[in-house]
Scaffold this motif. Structure first.
Motif, PDB file in Angstrom:
ATOM      1  N   GLY A 171       0.794  -1.234   0.000  1.00 38.02           N
ATOM      2  CA  GLY A 171       0.000   0.000   0.000  1.00 38.02           C
ATOM      3  C   GLY A 171       0.824   1.280   0.000  1.00 38.02           C
ATOM      4  O   GLY A 171       0.447   2.249   0.666  1.00 38.02           O
ATOM      5  N   SER A 172       1.929   1.288  -0.734  1.00 36.37           N
ATOM      6  CA  SER A 172       2.782   2.485  -0.770  1.00 36.37           C
ATOM      7  C   SER A 172       2.015   3.698  -1.285  1.00 36.37           C
ATOM      8  O   SER A 172       1.143   3.567  -2.148  1.00 36.37           O
ATOM      9  CB  SER A 172       3.987   2.261  -1.695  1.00 36.37           C
ATOM     10  N   SER A 173       2.391   4.876  -0.764  1.00 37.94           N
ATOM     11  CA  SER A 173       1.736   6.089  -1.242  1.00 37.94           C
ATOM     12  C   SER A 173       2.669   6.887  -2.152  1.00 37.94           C
ATOM     13  O   SER A 173       2.285   7.917  -2.682  1.00 37.94           O
ATOM     14  CB  SER A 173       1.286   6.950  -0.062  1.00 37.94           C
ATOM     15  N   ASP A 174       3.908   6.426  -2.330  1.00 36.01           N
ATOM     16  CA  ASP A 174       4.820   7.124  -3.233  1.00 36.01           C
ATOM     17  C   ASP A 174       4.811   6.417  -4.602  1.00 36.01           C
ATOM     18  O   ASP A 174       3.857   5.722  -4.930  1.00 36.01           O
ATOM     19  CB  ASP A 174       6.232   7.178  -2.637  1.00 36.01           C
ATOM     20  N   ALA A 175       5.881   6.553  -5.356  1.00 35.22           N
ATOM     21  CA  ALA A 175       5.886   6.009  -6.721  1.00 35.22           C
ATOM     22  C   ALA A 175       6.347   4.545  -6.785  1.00 35.22           C
ATOM     23  O   ALA A 175       6.596   4.023  -7.876  1.00 35.22           O
ATOM     24  CB  ALA A 175       6.764   6.877  -7.610  1.00 35.22           C
ATOM     25  N   THR A 176       6.420   3.869  -5.640  1.00 38.57           N
ATOM     26  CA  THR A 176       6.919   2.487  -5.632  1.00 38.57           C
ATOM     27  C   THR A 176       6.193   1.617  -6.665  1.00 38.57           C
ATOM     28  O   THR A 176       6.825   0.912  -7.460  1.00 38.57           O
ATOM     29  CB  THR A 176       6.760   1.870  -4.222  1.00 38.57           C
ATOM     30  N   PHE A 177       4.860   1.692  -6.654  1.00 39.39           N
ATOM     31  CA  PHE A 177       4.106   0.807  -7.553  1.00 39.39           C
ATOM     32  C   PHE A 177       4.358   1.162  -9.020  1.00 39.39           C
ATOM     33  O   PHE A 177       4.484   0.266  -9.865  1.00 39.39           O
ATOM     34  CB  PHE A 177       2.608   0.857  -7.245  1.00 39.39           C
ATOM     35  N   ALA A 178       4.462   2.450  -9.310  1.00 40.55           N
ATOM     36  CA  ALA A 178       4.727   2.874 -10.693  1.00 40.55           C
ATOM     37  C   ALA A 178       6.059   2.292 -11.167  1.00 40.55           C
ATOM     38  O   ALA A 178       6.157   1.733 -12.273  1.00 40.55           O
ATOM     39  CB  ALA A 178       4.741   4.395 -10.766  1.00 40.55           C
ATOM     40  N   VAL A 179       7.078   2.384 -10.318  1.00 38.45           N
ATOM     41  CA  VAL A 179       8.398   1.849 -10.683  1.00 38.45           C
ATOM     42  C   VAL A 179       8.304   0.338 -10.889  1.00 38.45           C
ATOM     43  O   VAL A 179       8.831  -0.215 -11.865  1.00 38.45           O
ATOM     44  CB  VAL A 179       9.442   2.176  -9.575  1.00 38.45           C
ATOM     45  N   LEU A 180       7.579  -0.321  -9.991  1.00 40.19           N
ATOM     46  CA  LEU A 180       7.478  -1.784 -10.073  1.00 40.19           C
ATOM     47  C   LEU A 180       6.724  -2.226 -11.322  1.00 40.19           C
ATOM     48  O   LEU A 180       7.118  -3.205 -11.983  1.00 40.19           O
ATOM     49  CB  LEU A 180       6.769  -2.338  -8.831  1.00 40.19           C
ATOM     50  N   SER A 181       5.636  -1.526 -11.643  1.00 39.11           N
ATOM     51  CA  SER A 181       4.860  -1.994 -12.798  1.00 39.11           C
ATOM     52  C   SER A 181       5.639  -1.764 -14.093  1.00 39.11           C
ATOM     53  O   SER A 181       5.577  -2.589 -15.014  1.00 39.11           O
ATOM     54  CB  SER A 181       3.470  -1.364 -12.847  1.00 39.11           C
ATOM     55  N   GLU A 182       6.405  -0.700 -14.111  1.00 40.04           N
ATOM     56  CA  GLU A 182       7.256  -0.466 -15.290  1.00 40.04           C
ATOM     57  C   GLU A 182       8.280  -1.603 -15.403  1.00 40.04           C
ATOM     58  O   GLU A 182       8.499  -2.173 -16.478  1.00 40.04           O
ATOM     59  CB  GLU A 182       7.932   0.903 -15.120  1.00 40.04           C
ATOM     60  N   LEU A 183       8.852  -1.965 -14.269  1.00 37.20           N
ATOM     61  CA  LEU A 183       9.857  -3.044 -14.221  1.00 37.20           C
ATOM     62  C   LEU A 183       9.238  -4.374 -14.669  1.00 37.20           C
ATOM     63  O   LEU A 183       9.835  -5.139 -15.432  1.00 37.20           O
ATOM     64  CB  LEU A 183      10.359  -3.152 -12.776  1.00 37.20           C
ATOM     65  N   SER A 184       8.005  -4.611 -14.209  1.00 41.14           N
ATOM     66  CA  SER A 184       7.369  -5.899 -14.516  1.00 41.14           C
ATOM     67  C   SER A 184       7.025  -6.017 -16.001  1.00 41.14           C
ATOM     68  O   SER A 184       6.886  -7.128 -16.516  1.00 41.14           O
ATOM     69  CB  SER A 184       6.110  -6.083 -13.666  1.00 41.14           C
ATOM     70  N   LYS A 185       6.878  -4.872 -16.674  1.00 37.65           N
ATOM     71  CA  LYS A 185       6.605  -4.941 -18.115  1.00 37.65           C
ATOM     72  C   LYS A 185       7.859  -5.354 -18.870  1.00 37.65           C
ATOM     73  O   LYS A 185       7.802  -6.053 -19.877  1.00 37.65           O
ATOM     74  CB  LYS A 185       6.120  -3.566 -18.609  1.00 37.65           C
ATOM     75  N   ARG A 186       9.006  -4.901 -18.391  1.00 38.61           N
ATOM     76  CA  ARG A 186      10.264  -5.199 -19.081  1.00 38.61           C
ATOM     77  C   ARG A 186      10.814  -6.574 -18.733  1.00 38.61           C
ATOM     78  O   ARG A 186      11.417  -7.244 -19.558  1.00 38.61           O
ATOM     79  CB  ARG A 186      11.314  -4.140 -18.716  1.00 38.61           C
ATOM     80  N   VAL A 187      10.645  -6.954 -17.465  1.00 36.79           N
ATOM     81  CA  VAL A 187      11.278  -8.187 -16.993  1.00 36.79           C
ATOM     82  C   VAL A 187      10.211  -9.173 -16.538  1.00 36.79           C
ATOM     83  O   VAL A 187       9.455  -8.877 -15.616  1.00 36.79           O
ATOM     84  CB  VAL A 187      12.230  -7.898 -15.807  1.00 36.79           C
TER      85      VAL A 187
END
Ligand code: UDP
Ligand code: MG
Length: 392
Positions: free
Chosen positions: A46-62
């Protein structure tokens, strides 16, 4: 991802936007050298910063990056529990998401695991945290936990650990229990080892815990001692016969219940004696004994039902203890009970108020047993988004 990876790495993250990418790169580099197929499960608590945005971008590439995002912040234990549940590897490693643990230690942990252990704990011997507020309380707490639970691990709080999936998946986890994983794993019969690991100071973001945990962990220790005691006797894997069940109830379990009752009432007995001589002692210990017996009887019955594979009739009660009591009944009822006990003492040694205090405290302990027994059914976390988990 159709084939099952051999290794799963579980990383709980709460507001770690600057840390997740460099951490993943480190993990990736290490996993490539190990050579096993792997997945990295980031559990976004439940992060309120950009953690999820960074992770979802990562999950698209890897494709090895699996992301489990909670609807709201449920705590590090819940995040770990979810990671373990979704992990598909036979071997699982958990670590913090703030770069304080170093993935470089993963091969060492796995090597030790392969020597025939079910759980290998990291020991931050050169811990890079504040001395007085972090390291000293930790040393004292670990020493006490070792003595009380009989599992003498130097660093229970280190998240860097390796597990045999079949074992850790059996261990029920709820409300801030991750610090007790070694002790709890003994309930599942785990063989445990420990190795020294590297530790770095936090560079980005903030620690999520403060000194307040000292008091909470003190209550935890009491609760977990009782949990280990009661649940060390696991329900039989196979369906027991009617006669076996009866004899269990009559003999073995009753004996356990009695032992546990005396365990619970002894401290009160001693306390009562020290505080007011003999008169109120009997009353105090009778109350605690009765409560303890009642609680144990109930738990025992529930466990027998579970062995019978019937649905637990206590899951409603477990919901109450987990959701209404801030996930940790002992932390909820414990302080109230202690306060009443002390108040009863101050208020002209009023034994009734003190008795109620004990009752409330025991109710908290009882809640812990119920919550533990039902933690697999009553989860204290809700998943909002899953990325790269198709086929799960
Ligand atoms: N964490 C989490 N949920 C929380 C608190 C912490 O997932 O509610 C994560 C956090 O992002 C980190 C790990 O748990 O990856 C350990 O937390 P932290 O570094 O704050 O603890 P410390 O190292 O100070 O004991
Ligand atoms: Mg940290």
């Amino acid at each position: 991802m159709d084939e099952r990876p051999m290794l799963s790495i579980v990383v709980p993250v709460y507001n770690e936007e600057e840390n997740v990418r460099p951490l993943f790169e480190k993990i990736q580099a290490v996993c490539e050298t190990i050579g096993d197929t792997y997945e990295v499960l980031f559990v976004d608590d439940g992060s309120s910063d950009a953690t999820f945005a960074v992770l979802s971008e990562l999950s698209k590439r890897v494709r090895q990056v699996v992301v489990i995002r909670f609807k709201e912040n449920a705590g590090q234990t819940a995040a770990m529990a979810a990671g373990f549940e979704f992990a598909r590897g036979e071997r699982i490693v958990s670590m913090d998401g703030d770069l304080q643990n170093d993935p470089i230690d993963v091969p060492k942990l796995l090597e030790k695991l392969d020597e025939g252990y079910d759980l290998v704990c990291g020991w931050r011997k050169e811990r890079q945290d504040k001395f007085l507020t972090r390291r000293v309380p930790s040393i004292v707490a670990n020493w006490i936990i070792g003595k009380v639970t009989g599992v003498p691990i130097h660093d229970n709080g280190c998240s860097l650990k390796a597990y045999r999936a079949s074992v850790i998946k059996q261990v029920p986890l709820y409300g801030e229990m991750h610090r007790f994983i070694p002790a709890m794993s003994t309930v599942a019969g785990a063989r445990i080892a420990e190795i020294v690991v590297t530790h770095h100071p936090r560079r980005f973001g903030q620690s999520k815990y403060g000194l307040g945990r000292v008091w909470r962990v003190a209550l935890d220790i009491i609760a977990f001692k009782l949990i280990i005691f009661v649940f060390a006797l696991r329900p039989e894997i196979q369906e027991p016969s009617r006669w076996q069940r009866l004899s269990n109830v009559l003999f073995r379990r009753k004996q356990k219940a009695l032992q546990a009752a005396s365990f619970l009432s002894l401290p009160f007995f001693v306390l009562g004696r020290v505080l007011f001589g003999s008169a109120n002692t009997a009353a105090l210990s009778c109350i605690s004994l009765a409560i303890a017996l009642l609680a144990l009887g109930w738990i025992t019955e529930n466990k027998i039902r579970q062995a019978n594979q019937e649905l637990s009739d206590l899951s409603k009660l477990a919901r109450f203890f987990i959701f209404r009591c801030n996930r940790r009944p002992i932390r909820f009822f414990g302080p109230v009970g202690i306060l009443l006990f002390i108040l009863g003492g101050v208020l002209s040694l009023n034994p009734i108020v003190m008795g109620i205090g004990i009752l409330v405290f025991c109710f908290g302990l009882f809640g812990e047993l119920i919550a533990f027994a039902n933690a697999k059914h009553v989860k204290d976390w809700t998943v909002e988004t899953l990325l790269n988990t198709d086929g799960l």
